[in-house]
Write an enzyme that holds these catalytic residues in place. Structure first.
Site, PDB file in Angstrom:
ATOM      1  N   LYS A  37       0.844  -1.197   0.000  1.00 63.01           N
ATOM      2  CA  LYS A  37       0.000   0.000   0.000  1.00 63.01           C
ATOM      3  C   LYS A  37       0.878   1.245   0.000  1.00 63.01           C
ATOM      4  O   LYS A  37       1.792   1.368   0.817  1.00 63.01           O
ATOM      5  CB  LYS A  37      -0.923   0.033   1.225  1.00 63.01           C
ATOM      6  CG  LYS A  37      -1.838   1.251   1.272  1.00 63.01           C
ATOM      7  CD  LYS A  37      -2.771   1.225   2.462  1.00 63.01           C
ATOM      8  CE  LYS A  37      -2.126   1.717   3.732  1.00 63.01           C
ATOM      9  NZ  LYS A  37      -1.870   3.188   3.711  1.00 63.01           N
ATOM     10  N   ASP A  54     -13.883  14.335  -4.310  1.00 58.30           N
ATOM     11  CA  ASP A  54     -14.000  15.599  -5.038  1.00 58.30           C
ATOM     12  C   ASP A  54     -15.247  15.488  -5.911  1.00 58.30           C
ATOM     13  O   ASP A  54     -16.042  14.563  -5.760  1.00 58.30           O
ATOM     14  CB  ASP A  54     -12.737  15.832  -5.881  1.00 58.30           C
ATOM     15  CG  ASP A  54     -12.394  17.313  -6.039  1.00 58.30           C
ATOM     16  OD1 ASP A  54     -13.314  18.083  -6.419  1.00 58.30           O
ATOM     17  OD2 ASP A  54     -11.240  17.694  -5.801  1.00 58.30           O
ATOM     18  N   THR A  82     -10.517   4.373  10.732  1.00 55.28           N
ATOM     19  CA  THR A  82     -10.375   3.605  11.968  1.00 55.28           C
ATOM     20  C   THR A  82      -9.815   4.421  13.120  1.00 55.28           C
ATOM     21  O   THR A  82      -9.823   3.971  14.263  1.00 55.28           O
ATOM     22  CB  THR A  82      -9.491   2.364  11.744  1.00 55.28           C
ATOM     23  OG1 THR A  82      -8.225   2.776  11.207  1.00 55.28           O
ATOM     24  CG2 THR A  82     -10.154   1.390  10.795  1.00 55.28           C
ATOM     25  N   ARG A  87       2.993  -0.874  10.761  1.00 57.11           N
ATOM     26  CA  ARG A  87       4.104  -0.854  11.704  1.00 57.11           C
ATOM     27  C   ARG A  87       4.453  -2.195  12.331  1.00 57.11           C
ATOM     28  O   ARG A  87       5.630  -2.456  12.591  1.00 57.11           O
ATOM     29  CB  ARG A  87       3.843   0.205  12.775  1.00 57.11           C
ATOM     30  CG  ARG A  87       4.123   1.608  12.270  1.00 57.11           C
ATOM     31  CD  ARG A  87       3.492   2.690  13.125  1.00 57.11           C
ATOM     32  NE  ARG A  87       2.056   2.815  12.878  1.00 57.11           N
ATOM     33  CZ  ARG A  87       1.329   3.836  13.291  1.00 57.11           C
ATOM     34  NH1 ARG A  87       1.879   4.825  13.975  1.00 57.11           N
ATOM     35  NH2 ARG A  87       0.041   3.900  13.022  1.00 57.11           N
TER      36      ARG A  87
END
Length: 241
Positions: free
Chosen positions: A37, A69, A123, A214
């Site tokens: 990602k 948008d 989240t 992480r």
């Protein structure tokens, strides 16, 4: 047409401030074992060429820019992402059905169509946070409402917390992708995610794809961390294949 493959289920979030550490990590990963990602910071710093480099190494790349948008602008942005060869791109469901349908229709006209999913409720937001921006009800209520809107707009899936996946799954059917951040191995710190779940519990709750950052990228041995998570979910993935 892009195949809605669930495997590999882990999407590694490359949240780095520069290319060197990201490419160092990627050099030790097998494209068959994970997807990647790229979010706003890396894309802003490194640009489209970095995304194309990852695609060139054989990885499925989720371009996580959360477009929001007017319909024509979002449709054009999604088409530009497709030109980079990405596997998946996302928009904000709160942009509305006209915006989402315009993006879907633009991508359907292309020879290479990335998956198109929508973000429901971030989240990092709890009930007080969403009330502050004018959404009534609990996070789950809003996730369900936006999931229905996304499915009705013809998109491939949504981003949602793993805590809401069990409620969303029966409403959208088995083919609709549920992509879940907020996934942490039991031993990991939660960091800034408020609605979290372990990888295996997230899959059992109805999630399809797990975004993990992480716990892998900040580990002393990222590949070993990825391998441990793969082992944790191996039984589930084997049963589903």
């Amino acid at each position: 047409m892009t195949v809605l493959s669930r495997n590999p289920r882990i999407i590694v979030a490359l949240d780095y401030p520069s290319a060197a550490p990201a490419l160092d990590l990627v050099s030790g990963l097998d494209p068959a074992s994970c997807r990647l990602k790229v979010g706003k910071e890396m894309f802003t710093r490194l640009g489209p060429g970095f995304v194309e480099k990852l695609v060139g190494k054989g990885f499925d790349v989720f371009l996580d820019l959360k477009f929001h948008d007017i319909p024509n602008t979002v449709a054009a942005a999604c088409a530009a992402a497709a030109d980079l060869g990405v596997w998946m791109v996302n928009v904000h469901a709160s942009g509305g059905s006209k915006m989402m349908m315009a993006a879907r229709e633009r991508l359907e006209s292309l020879s290479h169509r990335p998956l198109l999913i929508a973000v429901t409720i971030l989240t990092s937001l709890g009930e007080k946070d969403i009330a502050e921006i004018g959404f009534s009800g609990a996070p789950a209520d809003n996730v369900i409402r936006l999931a229905r809107l996304t499915a009705d707009s013809g998109l491939d899936g949504i981003v949602c917390s793993p805590l809401e996946a069990a409620e969303v799954r029966p409403l959208v059917g088995p083919e609709f992708l549920l992509v879940t951040p907020g996934v942490r191995p039991a031993s990991a710190v939660q960091d800034d995610q408020k609605r979290v779940m372990t990888p295996l519990n997230a899959l059992n709750n109805g999630a399809d794809l797990l975004v993990i950052g992480r716990p892998i990228t900040a580990a002393d041995d990222p590949q070993a961390s990825l391998d441990r998570i793969q082992q944790e979910i191996a039984g589930f993935c084997g049963a589903q294949s």
